[in-house]
Design an enzyme around this catalytic site. Structure first.
Site, PDB file in Angstrom:
ATOM      1  N   HIS A  31     113.556 -23.571  28.960  1.00 45.15           N
ATOM      2  CA  HIS A  31     113.982 -24.002  27.624  1.00 45.15           C
ATOM      3  C   HIS A  31     115.438 -23.626  27.402  1.00 45.15           C
ATOM      4  O   HIS A  31     115.758 -22.477  27.107  1.00 45.15           O
ATOM      5  CB  HIS A  31     113.108 -23.343  26.552  1.00 45.15           C
ATOM      6  CG  HIS A  31     113.306 -23.882  25.170  1.00 45.15           C
ATOM      7  ND1 HIS A  31     112.311 -24.539  24.479  1.00 45.15           N
ATOM      8  CD2 HIS A  31     114.382 -23.861  24.344  1.00 45.15           C
ATOM      9  CE1 HIS A  31     112.766 -24.889  23.277  1.00 45.15           C
ATOM     10  NE2 HIS A  31     114.035 -24.477  23.185  1.00 45.15           N
ATOM     11  N   HIS A  33     119.442 -25.716  26.133  1.00 45.92           N
ATOM     12  CA  HIS A  33     120.035 -26.907  25.536  1.00 45.92           C
ATOM     13  C   HIS A  33     121.438 -27.117  26.096  1.00 45.92           C
ATOM     14  O   HIS A  33     122.128 -26.146  26.443  1.00 45.92           O
ATOM     15  CB  HIS A  33     120.136 -26.766  24.016  1.00 45.92           C
ATOM     16  CG  HIS A  33     118.858 -26.378  23.338  1.00 45.92           C
ATOM     17  ND1 HIS A  33     117.804 -27.244  23.166  1.00 45.92           N
ATOM     18  CD2 HIS A  33     118.460 -25.192  22.788  1.00 45.92           C
ATOM     19  CE1 HIS A  33     116.824 -26.621  22.536  1.00 45.92           C
ATOM     20  NE2 HIS A  33     117.194 -25.373  22.301  1.00 45.92           N
ATOM     21  N   TYR A  49     123.576 -26.794  12.269  1.00 45.25           N
ATOM     22  CA  TYR A  49     124.589 -25.885  12.798  1.00 45.25           C
ATOM     23  C   TYR A  49     125.766 -26.693  13.326  1.00 45.25           C
ATOM     24  O   TYR A  49     125.671 -27.907  13.561  1.00 45.25           O
ATOM     25  CB  TYR A  49     123.995 -25.012  13.911  1.00 45.25           C
ATOM     26  CG  TYR A  49     123.188 -25.786  14.933  1.00 45.25           C
ATOM     27  CD1 TYR A  49     123.791 -26.412  16.034  1.00 45.25           C
ATOM     28  CD2 TYR A  49     121.803 -25.914  14.802  1.00 45.25           C
ATOM     29  CE1 TYR A  49     123.052 -27.129  16.947  1.00 45.25           C
ATOM     30  CE2 TYR A  49     121.060 -26.635  15.727  1.00 45.25           C
ATOM     31  CZ  TYR A  49     121.686 -27.236  16.796  1.00 45.25           C
ATOM     32  OH  TYR A  49     120.943 -27.957  17.697  1.00 45.25           O
ATOM     33  N   ARG A 124     109.414 -33.829  23.042  1.00 45.52           N
ATOM     34  CA  ARG A 124     109.437 -32.759  22.048  1.00 45.52           C
ATOM     35  C   ARG A 124     109.094 -33.326  20.676  1.00 45.52           C
ATOM     36  O   ARG A 124     109.723 -34.284  20.206  1.00 45.52           O
ATOM     37  CB  ARG A 124     110.826 -32.114  22.014  1.00 45.52           C
ATOM     38  CG  ARG A 124     110.894 -30.870  21.145  1.00 45.52           C
ATOM     39  CD  ARG A 124     112.312 -30.327  21.047  1.00 45.52           C
ATOM     40  NE  ARG A 124     112.307 -28.922  20.670  1.00 45.52           N
ATOM     41  CZ  ARG A 124     113.354 -28.271  20.171  1.00 45.52           C
ATOM     42  NH1 ARG A 124     114.509 -28.911  19.981  1.00 45.52           N
ATOM     43  NH2 ARG A 124     113.273 -26.996  19.867  1.00 45.52           N
ATOM     44  N   ARG A 130     108.129 -32.612   9.893  1.00 48.96           N
ATOM     45  CA  ARG A 130     106.927 -33.241   9.356  1.00 48.96           C
ATOM     46  C   ARG A 130     105.994 -32.232   8.681  1.00 48.96           C
ATOM     47  O   ARG A 130     104.858 -32.569   8.350  1.00 48.96           O
ATOM     48  CB  ARG A 130     106.180 -33.969  10.477  1.00 48.96           C
ATOM     49  CG  ARG A 130     106.980 -35.106  11.093  1.00 48.96           C
ATOM     50  CD  ARG A 130     106.309 -35.671  12.343  1.00 48.96           C
ATOM     51  NE  ARG A 130     107.141 -36.681  12.970  1.00 48.96           N
ATOM     52  CZ  ARG A 130     106.948 -37.993  12.855  1.00 48.96           C
ATOM     53  NH1 ARG A 130     105.931 -38.452  12.163  1.00 48.96           N
ATOM     54  NH2 ARG A 130     107.767 -38.855  13.455  1.00 48.96           N
ATOM     55  N   TYR A 159     107.602 -28.099  18.622  1.00 49.06           N
ATOM     56  CA  TYR A 159     108.543 -27.244  17.903  1.00 49.06           C
ATOM     57  C   TYR A 159     108.044 -27.244  16.466  1.00 49.06           C
ATOM     58  O   TYR A 159     108.246 -28.215  15.727  1.00 49.06           O
ATOM     59  CB  TYR A 159     109.949 -27.804  18.015  1.00 49.06           C
ATOM     60  CG  TYR A 159     111.003 -27.068  17.222  1.00 49.06           C
ATOM     61  CD1 TYR A 159     111.192 -25.696  17.372  1.00 49.06           C
ATOM     62  CD2 TYR A 159     111.839 -27.749  16.334  1.00 49.06           C
ATOM     63  CE1 TYR A 159     112.163 -25.023  16.643  1.00 49.06           C
ATOM     64  CE2 TYR A 159     112.812 -27.088  15.612  1.00 49.06           C
ATOM     65  CZ  TYR A 159     112.963 -25.731  15.770  1.00 49.06           C
ATOM     66  OH  TYR A 159     113.933 -25.061  15.046  1.00 49.06           O
ATOM     67  N   HIS A 183     108.303 -20.907  21.359  1.00 51.74           N
ATOM     68  CA  HIS A 183     108.595 -19.653  20.655  1.00 51.74           C
ATOM     69  C   HIS A 183     107.326 -18.880  20.286  1.00 51.74           C
ATOM     70  O   HIS A 183     107.166 -18.408  19.145  1.00 51.74           O
ATOM     71  CB  HIS A 183     109.451 -19.928  19.433  1.00 51.74           C
ATOM     72  CG  HIS A 183     110.716 -20.692  19.733  1.00 51.74           C
ATOM     73  ND1 HIS A 183     111.364 -20.595  20.944  1.00 51.74           N
ATOM     74  CD2 HIS A 183     111.428 -21.584  18.991  1.00 51.74           C
ATOM     75  CE1 HIS A 183     112.429 -21.386  20.928  1.00 51.74           C
ATOM     76  NE2 HIS A 183     112.483 -21.989  19.761  1.00 51.74           N
ATOM     77  N   ASP A 249     116.231 -20.192  25.663  1.00 46.76           N
ATOM     78  CA  ASP A 249     116.705 -20.797  24.416  1.00 46.76           C
ATOM     79  C   ASP A 249     118.237 -20.790  24.343  1.00 46.76           C
ATOM     80  O   ASP A 249     118.816 -20.855  23.266  1.00 46.76           O
ATOM     81  CB  ASP A 249     116.101 -20.095  23.199  1.00 46.76           C
ATOM     82  CG  ASP A 249     116.191 -20.933  21.925  1.00 46.76           C
ATOM     83  OD1 ASP A 249     116.280 -22.166  22.029  1.00 46.76           O
ATOM     84  OD2 ASP A 249     116.198 -20.349  20.823  1.00 46.76           O
TER      85      ASP A 249
END
Length: 292
Positions: A31, A33, A49, A124, A130, A159, A183, A249
């Site tokens: 995981h 990015h 961000y 993902r 939601r 997520y 997480h 992360d």
């Protein structure tokens, strides 16, 4: 509308804490990015961000320092369902990388097949977006996406806030495709989650296609320190080490100065058995992400 969080400067590679254990060959960060210039990869309106300094070149240096051989690029909310930065990074990285994309509900089979060729192996689902919907609508959405990935051999990645996970636990046991919950389930006490809720989540690791991701301890613990979630991580490993994966992360938005080496070394405490660490870092991601 809240102002976006300011992404902080990256920790220089020379500042990384080095591994305190023998990292097994083939270890995977499941995981992370990747980000690129905003002139090339436009962000979503009103991101949470500012653009982080998460360049693939820096991560390659981090991998070398921490003895990591594989990694999984997870589509960040910063880009929404525009996966072009992720796909470009996969092309640059080659077979050492896989991707988890974000797509619209009406994504077509041919579009998913193109992503498969590029190296994607999962979708993902951002259930933070939601979370206010009725639970039955969330279930219908999950079932729709599960049908889309089933024949590709992909998985779903959730997520989601812990209270949504709690409300879905019984339903998740019926999903026929593999799924990963980010997480550590995000089950935070301040959101009203209890030990009983967490025990029900753990049971999914033995009773269904559930994987839990040992990632984001600072997101779950907030300002309490990593030791505040050690019991959570240890319980995941003790329940079923064959259904746990680890992710850094990186680049730790918005606090990109965090020490990824320190995060990796938490596995010494969380998974003290070297055989379990190998399952978490090598064997489980090898299967889940179809590294070949």
């Amino acid at each position: 509308m809240n102002a976006p969080l300011t992404s902080e400067p990256m920790l220089p590679l020379e500042g990384l804490t080095l591994p305190s254990f023998e990292v097994p060959a083939g270890a995977c960060d499941a995981h992370m990015h990747v980000f690129g210039p905003e002139t090339r990869y436009p962000r979503v309106p009103n991101p949470h961000y500012t653009l982080p300094d998460g360049k693939l070149e820096h991560f390659h240096g981090l991998m070398k320092a921490l003895h990591l051989d594989r990694f999984v690029i997870v589509q960040p909310s910063f880009y929404g369902t525009d996966n072009s930065c992720l796909v470009d990074a996969l092309k640059q990285a080659g077979p050492a990388a896989r991707g988890v994309i974000m797509v619209e509900d009406d994504v077509t089979r041919s579009e998913l097949e193109a992503f498969h060729v590029a190296g994607a192996r999962g979708i993902r689902l951002d259930l933070f977006k939601r979370a206010a919907l009725p639970v039955e609508e969330i279930k219908a959405y999950i079932n729709l996406m599960a049908r889309k990935v089933a024949s590709l051999g992909w998985h779903l990645q959730f997520y989601a806030p812990g209270y949504v996970v709690r409300d879905l636990v019984d339903f998740l046991g019926s999903i026929e495709v593999p799924y990963v919950i980010d997480h550590m389930g995000y089950m935070m006490e301040e959101d009203g989650l209890t030990e009983k809720d967490f025990a029900r989540l753990l049971s999914l690791m033995n009773e269904s296609n559930c994987y839990l991701k040992l990632s984001g301890p600072y997101r779950v613990a907030k300002n309490k320190g990593y030791e505040a979630v050690a019991h959570v991580a240890k319980a995941i490993v003790e329940t079923n080490p064959r259904r746990a994966i680890w992710g850094s992360d990186w680049p730790h938005i918005p606090k990109s100065g965090r020490d990824t080496g320190e995060l990796l070394n938490l596995l010494v405490d969380w998974a003290p058995n070297p055989a379990d660490r190998k399952r978490i870092l090598v064997d489980n991601p090898l299967d889940l992400f179809d590294f070949g």
